[in-house]
Design a protein around this motif. Structure first.
Motif, PDB file in Angstrom:
ATOM      1  N   ARG A 193       0.820  -1.213   0.000  1.00  0.00           N
ATOM      2  CA  ARG A 193       0.000   0.000   0.000  1.00  0.00           C
ATOM      3  C   ARG A 193       0.854   1.264   0.000  1.00  0.00           C
ATOM      4  O   ARG A 193       0.366   2.347  -0.229  1.00  0.00           O
ATOM      5  CB  ARG A 193      -0.928   0.014   1.207  1.00  0.00           C
ATOM      6  CG  ARG A 193      -1.922  -1.109   1.146  1.00  0.00           C
ATOM      7  CD  ARG A 193      -2.802  -1.119   2.347  1.00  0.00           C
ATOM      8  NE  ARG A 193      -3.599  -2.332   2.310  1.00  0.00           N
ATOM      9  CZ  ARG A 193      -4.832  -2.388   2.717  1.00  0.00           C
ATOM     10  NH1 ARG A 193      -5.412  -1.346   3.213  1.00  0.00           N
ATOM     11  NH2 ARG A 193      -5.484  -3.517   2.656  1.00  0.00           N
ATOM     12  N   TYR A 194       2.131   1.089   0.281  1.00  0.00           N
ATOM     13  CA  TYR A 194       3.050   2.225   0.250  1.00  0.00           C
ATOM     14  C   TYR A 194       4.465   1.694   0.081  1.00  0.00           C
ATOM     15  O   TYR A 194       4.724   0.502   0.221  1.00  0.00           O
ATOM     16  CB  TYR A 194       2.950   3.063   1.533  1.00  0.00           C
ATOM     17  CG  TYR A 194       3.570   2.403   2.738  1.00  0.00           C
ATOM     18  CD1 TYR A 194       4.863   2.727   3.129  1.00  0.00           C
ATOM     19  CD2 TYR A 194       2.877   1.443   3.458  1.00  0.00           C
ATOM     20  CE1 TYR A 194       5.447   2.106   4.219  1.00  0.00           C
ATOM     21  CE2 TYR A 194       3.450   0.823   4.542  1.00  0.00           C
ATOM     22  CZ  TYR A 194       4.727   1.156   4.920  1.00  0.00           C
ATOM     23  OH  TYR A 194       5.315   0.535   5.989  1.00  0.00           O
ATOM     24  N   SER A 224      10.047   7.073  -1.812  1.00  0.00           N
ATOM     25  CA  SER A 224       9.604   7.219  -3.199  1.00  0.00           C
ATOM     26  C   SER A 224      10.772   7.184  -4.175  1.00  0.00           C
ATOM     27  O   SER A 224      10.573   6.986  -5.372  1.00  0.00           O
ATOM     28  CB  SER A 224       8.792   8.498  -3.375  1.00  0.00           C
ATOM     29  OG  SER A 224       9.565   9.631  -3.055  1.00  0.00           O
ATOM     30  N   ALA A 270       1.239   6.424  -7.634  1.00  0.00           N
ATOM     31  CA  ALA A 270       1.998   6.733  -6.419  1.00  0.00           C
ATOM     32  C   ALA A 270       1.767   8.195  -6.074  1.00  0.00           C
ATOM     33  O   ALA A 270       1.706   9.047  -6.963  1.00  0.00           O
ATOM     34  CB  ALA A 270       3.475   6.462  -6.631  1.00  0.00           C
ATOM     35  N   ARG A 329       3.033  11.291  -3.271  1.00  0.00           N
ATOM     36  CA  ARG A 329       4.004  11.655  -2.240  1.00  0.00           C
ATOM     37  C   ARG A 329       3.877  13.122  -1.873  1.00  0.00           C
ATOM     38  O   ARG A 329       3.300  13.920  -2.619  1.00  0.00           O
ATOM     39  CB  ARG A 329       5.428  11.351  -2.688  1.00  0.00           C
ATOM     40  CG  ARG A 329       5.926  12.282  -3.783  1.00  0.00           C
ATOM     41  CD  ARG A 329       7.336  11.928  -4.189  1.00  0.00           C
ATOM     42  NE  ARG A 329       7.811  12.829  -5.242  1.00  0.00           N
ATOM     43  CZ  ARG A 329       8.954  12.702  -5.858  1.00  0.00           C
ATOM     44  NH1 ARG A 329       9.772  11.710  -5.548  1.00  0.00           N
ATOM     45  NH2 ARG A 329       9.317  13.564  -6.800  1.00  0.00           N
ATOM     46  N   PRO A 355       8.044   8.553   2.076  1.00  0.00           N
ATOM     47  CA  PRO A 355       7.176   7.473   1.607  1.00  0.00           C
ATOM     48  C   PRO A 355       6.223   7.931   0.508  1.00  0.00           C
ATOM     49  O   PRO A 355       5.942   9.121   0.356  1.00  0.00           O
ATOM     50  CB  PRO A 355       6.405   7.077   2.863  1.00  0.00           C
ATOM     51  CG  PRO A 355       6.456   8.267   3.744  1.00  0.00           C
ATOM     52  CD  PRO A 355       7.746   8.960   3.440  1.00  0.00           C
ATOM     53  N   ALA A 356       5.748   6.954  -0.242  1.00  0.00           N
ATOM     54  CA  ALA A 356       4.736   7.206  -1.270  1.00  0.00           C
ATOM     55  C   ALA A 356       3.594   6.232  -1.067  1.00  0.00           C
ATOM     56  O   ALA A 356       3.812   5.037  -0.841  1.00  0.00           O
ATOM     57  CB  ALA A 356       5.329   7.043  -2.667  1.00  0.00           C
ATOM     58  N   LEU A 357       2.390   6.743  -1.120  1.00  0.00           N
ATOM     59  CA  LEU A 357       1.186   5.939  -1.036  1.00  0.00           C
ATOM     60  C   LEU A 357       0.924   5.334  -2.411  1.00  0.00           C
ATOM     61  O   LEU A 357       1.058   6.026  -3.427  1.00  0.00           O
ATOM     62  CB  LEU A 357       0.014   6.828  -0.620  1.00  0.00           C
ATOM     63  CG  LEU A 357      -1.358   6.216  -0.508  1.00  0.00           C
ATOM     64  CD1 LEU A 357      -1.380   5.203   0.625  1.00  0.00           C
ATOM     65  CD2 LEU A 357      -2.388   7.298  -0.280  1.00  0.00           C
TER      66      LEU A 357
END
Length: 74
Positions: A6-7, A11, A47, A49, A57-59
């Motif tokens: 999920r993440y 990134s 993605a 961020r 982090p990136a979702l």
């Protein structure tokens, strides 16, 4: 079948991602950036961020829910 993450913790691990920032951003890095992932095991996901922390982090979001979210903002 393994569930997709999920993440991602950073990134910067998303090689080849072309990040886009909203045209409403005033250039002060107070926005989010989004990229569609075109290659690798996460291909097809979106993605997202924080532009203030580009190494953070990136979702990861599937394209359908991401489009629904964007449409709700419009």
């Amino acid at each position: 079948m393994t569930a997709l993450p999920r993440y991602v913790p950073s990134s910067t691990t998303l090689q080849g991602a072309r990040w886009q920032r909203s045209s409403f951003s005033n250039g002060m890095n107070n926005c989010v950036e989004a990229a569609t992932l075109d290659s690798g095991p996460l291909s097809g996901l979106c993605a997202v961020r924080d532009s203030k922390n580009i190494a953070g982090p990136a979702l990861l979001v599937s394209p359908g829910p991401w489009e629904s979210f964007l449409n709700s903002l419009r």
